[in-house]
Structure formats: structure tokens, C-alpha cells
Design an enzyme around this catalytic site. Structure first.
Site, mmCIF file in Angstrom:
data_model
loop_
_atom_site.group_PDB
_atom_site.id
_atom_site.type_symbol
_atom_site.label_atom_id
_atom_site.label_comp_id
_atom_site.label_asym_id
_atom_site.label_seq_id
_atom_site.Cartn_x
_atom_site.Cartn_y
_atom_site.Cartn_z
ATOM 1 N N HIS A 65 0.835 -1.200 0.000
ATOM 2 C CA HIS A 65 0.000 0.000 0.000
ATOM 3 C C HIS A 65 0.871 1.252 0.000
ATOM 4 C CE1 HIS A 65 -2.234 3.129 2.416
ATOM 5 N NE2 HIS A 65 -3.088 2.918 1.435
ATOM 6 N N GLU A 68 2.234 1.832 -3.420
ATOM 7 C CA GLU A 68 1.190 2.394 -4.290
ATOM 8 C C GLU A 68 1.136 3.914 -4.147
ATOM 9 O OE1 GLU A 68 -3.101 3.726 -3.797
ATOM 10 O OE2 GLU A 68 -2.903 1.690 -3.027
ATOM 11 N N HIS A 69 1.190 4.408 -2.921
ATOM 12 C CA HIS A 69 1.168 5.858 -2.699
ATOM 13 C C HIS A 69 2.362 6.540 -3.371
ATOM 14 C CE1 HIS A 69 -1.827 7.031 0.582
ATOM 15 N NE2 HIS A 69 -2.143 5.790 0.261
ATOM 16 N N GLU A 141 -3.775 8.218 7.956
ATOM 17 C CA GLU A 141 -4.795 7.400 7.300
ATOM 18 C C GLU A 141 -5.046 6.121 8.094
ATOM 19 O OE1 GLU A 141 -4.984 4.754 3.222
ATOM 20 O OE2 GLU A 141 -4.016 6.720 3.118
#
Length: 427
Positions: A65, A68-69, A141
Site C-alpha cells: 500500500h 502504491e502511494h 490514514e
């Protein structure tokens, strides 16, 4: 390119495997003004231990993840999301347990946007400074996600169902785990998994399939690489790891999450069949049109938000039910008793045929979405199956198959329950 025709669902798919191993699927839609592209890698939150250049690497939870950012950063200091948005496209990305995907939808400048997508996903660029800066953003987040009762219930359930399988991992990781992510580790993960032979490109719209392939050839690396060995944890016992768990949070009513641990099907046609059978079994057992759902609803044990679904990932498969309930123990017992009754006495044939037709119709309607077409194709490709054979799978499915599924799967020893209770109840 190979042309596949599926007359029963009105779809045509062009397929090509490039010299570098990339699989390309194109759904020609000449009567539509929009286009959609989905570029995905078989790499997700569960892939934290793998072998690269002969060495086993253990990477922090949440790194897929995180990568991906960071993939949207470009060498000129820009951001690929902004580049795509400037053309009027709607871009985004997501990371799941087993897949990371980048996509956009647009009405104009498709080829320019496809070039941008292929370029930034295949060429990573970040520094240790930019990686450390991202930790604060992703950490915030994660804290927001962890405050959500539904998220907590889901992950507590996975930890109850599985003792070893990395499906237990949070896709986003934890604030502590992402603190160990470095630029070097991100580059290693990109080198391992963002290779054309581990990826798939799916496009739907009024486009030339050959031109899609040629653009991919021109932009992406030329060399095919062998598959990356991955560690999915030790052998899982058939029974659940623990049968119950709970947590107190700021909820107005108890939140139930019920899981039923199954056996994953082999990749290929068996995986497609089991998924469709599992989804239909969920509808028969406790779907919104089932007798059990109506009884539970009328008794006030569940509300309209209650659901039962089938999920699978590499190496695991399970059913998951959820919703608010003041009496979660009674809901669990009712589901177990109804599954045993259906397996023993049989499913009503008229109900079975009606629910089978409804499930089939819902699947067909989902094909109206370009996004659903492309994501479904990508997921099926990674699992070695053909998703568009579903009409034939439904044709061959009988109520005895559902009865057998319920008999084999829905048992107390395979069942785990998590309840998120109001804070005052826990005290």
C-alpha cells in the site's frame, strides 16, 4: 492477438501475451465515448515475505500500500495523478490483499493517458526524504481506519479465522510497521513485483487492441522475469484459530462479524466455480430473499444492513457475515442451524432456481461497468481462470451442489465470531 467471443453475454475480448510476459486484455466498445484502463500487479498486503535474487526478504506490513502511494511521484517533482487529471481523466489506485491496481477513465486523450499510466507505474522514483515524509500522511490514514468499528471487526475476524496465513495482515499496515519502510525496500519490492510478467493490462473502450499492445511494448521493460517465490505462512489447521473475540468501541449497537473458514479451490476453473457456488450458497442460506433472513429480520435480530458473502484470496477462502445485532449469539446459532437443516432436508427447488437466476442476472448487469469488466478480468487472470465462462458454470449448478457446500463448510468448528460492543457494555 487471440480473439475470444462470448455470445451468451455479448462480449468480445482480445488477448495477447507480450514478449516480456505482460498479459493484455482489450474489450472493444466502438459505440461508447469513454475508455477505461486498468494496470495491475499480483502484489498486495499479504505479500510481505518473498525471495529476490536468491535471498528471502521480510518486508514491513503495509509496504504494498505504501508503494502504491509513492508510485505517483515523478522525477520532475510532479505527480502522475495531477498529470492524468489535467487531461480530464479520472485516475485512482488501490491496494487489496493480493493485488495493486492503477486505473483511469477518460473521454479524450486516451493514448496520452495510457502512456502516462504505463510510464509512471513501471519507473519508480522516490528518495528517502520523500518516503519519510509519506509516513506522516499514511500514518494518519491508518489511525482513521483503525477508529472505524467495521474495519476493526473485519481484521479481528481474520485474526480469529487464521493462525498463519498473511491474509491476517492489515493492507495499510500499522503506524509502527510503516516506520520501518525505506526507499531501498520500496525499490526492492518494485523490482520483485512490478515486472511485466507479474502484471496485467486491461482496457475497455473504443480503442485499437493492437495499438494498446504496441504502446506497452514500447514503454515497458523488454525482459521477462521468472515468478517470485512467496511465503504464505505455515500450514493452516482446518479449524479456526479462535472462535470468539470482542472489542469495545464507540458504537450505538453491537456490531457482529461472523466468519466461516473454508478450503480454497485450486486456481483455474475450479476457483471460478467455487466462487460462484459460494456466492449462491450465501444467497440461499442468508441472503435478503432467503427464509432465514426474513425470520431474523422479523424477530429483530438483524436489520436491513445484514449481509453474508463469499471471499477468497490466494491460499484461503471464507464466508463473512456482518451487521448490527443486539443478540449476535442467536444470529450465529440460527445460521448454523439453518445450514444444517438445508444440508439435511434439502433446498427448496423453486427457491434455488429463483436465486440462481437472480445471481446470474446480477453478474450480467455488472458487465455494464467498464471498471468491473477490467478488474474482474485481472483478478481472474491472476487466479488462472476465465471469468466469462460463468453462464456455463451456472447452467451446471444444481441445488445439491449448494447443499453439499453448506454441509462441508458451515460447521461450528469452522466458525469464528467477533462482536464490537458499545463501550459501556464492556465495562
Amino acid at each position: 492477438m487471440i480473439q475470444h467471443n462470448y455470445p451468451r453475454i455479448g462480449e468480445t475480448v482480445y488477448e495477447e501475451t507480450l514478449e516480456n510476459g505482460l498479459r493484455v486484455f482489450v474489450f472493444p466498445k466502438p459505440d461508447f465515448g469513454k475508455c477505461y484502463a486498468f494496470f495491475a500487479t499480483r502484489y498486495g498486503g499479504m505479500d510481505t515475505r518473498f525471495q529476490l535474487d536468491g535471498q528471502w526478504l521480510d518486508t514491513p506490513m503495509g509496504i504494498a500500500h505504501y508503494l502504491e502511494h509513492k508510485m505517483f511521484d515523478t522525477p520532475d517533482g510532479g505527480n502522475a495523478l495531477q498529470t492524468l487529471s489535467a487531461t480530464g481523466a479520472s485516475p485512482n489506485a488501490f491496494t487489496s490483499t493480493a493485488l495493486t491496481g492503477y486505473h483511469f477513465e477518460c473521454a479524450d486523450q486516451f493514448w496520452e493517458n495510457l502512456e502516462t499510466l504505463l510510464t509512471f507505474v513501471s519507473v519508480p522514483y522516490f528518495t528517502q526524504e520523500s518516503v519519510e515524509k509519506e509516513q506522516g500522511i499514511i500514518g494518519q490514514e491508518i489511525r482513521m481506519i483503525e477508529d472505524q468499528p467495521g474495519w476493526q471487526a473485519y481484521h479481528l475476524l481474520l485474526e480469529a479465522l487464521y493462525q498463519h496465513h498473511p491474509v491476517r495482515n492489515s493492507v495499510a499496515g500499522s503506524v509502527e510497521s510503516i516506520s520501518h519502510i525505506t526507499a531501498e525496500t520500496l525499490y526492492q519490492c518494485h523490482a520483485a513485483f512490478y515486472t511485466p510478467s507479474n502484471m496485467v493490462l486491461c482496457v475497455a473502450g473504443n480503442v485499437d487492441p493492437e495499438r494498446v499492445c504496441q504502446m506497452a511494448r514500447d514503454i515497458l521493460p523488454k525482459q521477462a522475469k521468472p515468478p517470485i517465490p512467496r511465503d504464505c505462512g505455515g500450514a493452516e489447521p482446518r479449524a479456526v484459530f479462535r472462535q470468539e473475540d470482542s472489542r469495545a468501541m464507540a458504537v450505538s449497537a453491537p456490531l457482529l462479524q461472523l466468519g466461516i473458514k473454508g478450503l480454497p479451490a485450486p486456481d483455474g476453473p475450479a476457483q471460478v466455480r467455487q466462487r460462484l457456488l459460494g456466492e449462491l450458497a450465501c444467497e440461499v442460506l442468508a441472503g435478503s430473499s432467503s427464509p432465514l433472513y426474513n425470520r431474523l429480520y422479523e424477530a429483530g435480530l438483524i436489520n436491513s444492513g445484514f449481509y453474508l458473502s463469499y471471499l477468497d484470496y490466494p491460499g484461503c477462502a471464507f464466508l463473512i457475515a456482518g451487521g448490527e445485532s443486539q443478540h449476535p449469539d442467536q444470529v450465529r446459532e440460527a445460521i448454523l442451524q439453518e445450514a444444517a437443516r438445508l444440508a439435511r432436508e434439502g433446498v427448496d427447488e423453486a427457491l434455488f432456481q429463483r436465486l440462481k437466476k437472480a445471481s446470474y442476472g446480477a453478474y450480467v448487469r455488472s458487465l455494464n461497468s467498464f471498471e468491473n469488466l477490467c478488474v474482474e478480468q485481472a483478478q481472474a487472470y491472476f487466479a488462472g481462470g476465465d471469468p466469462w465462462t460463468f453462464p456455463e458454470v451456472y447452467d451446471a449448478m444444481e441445488r445439491q451442489d449448494v447443499e453439499g457446500f453448506l454441509r462441508e463448510w458451515v460447521r461450528p468448528e469452522y466458525t469464528a465470531m467477533v462482536v464490537i460492543r458499545p463501550q459501556e457494555e464492556r465495562a
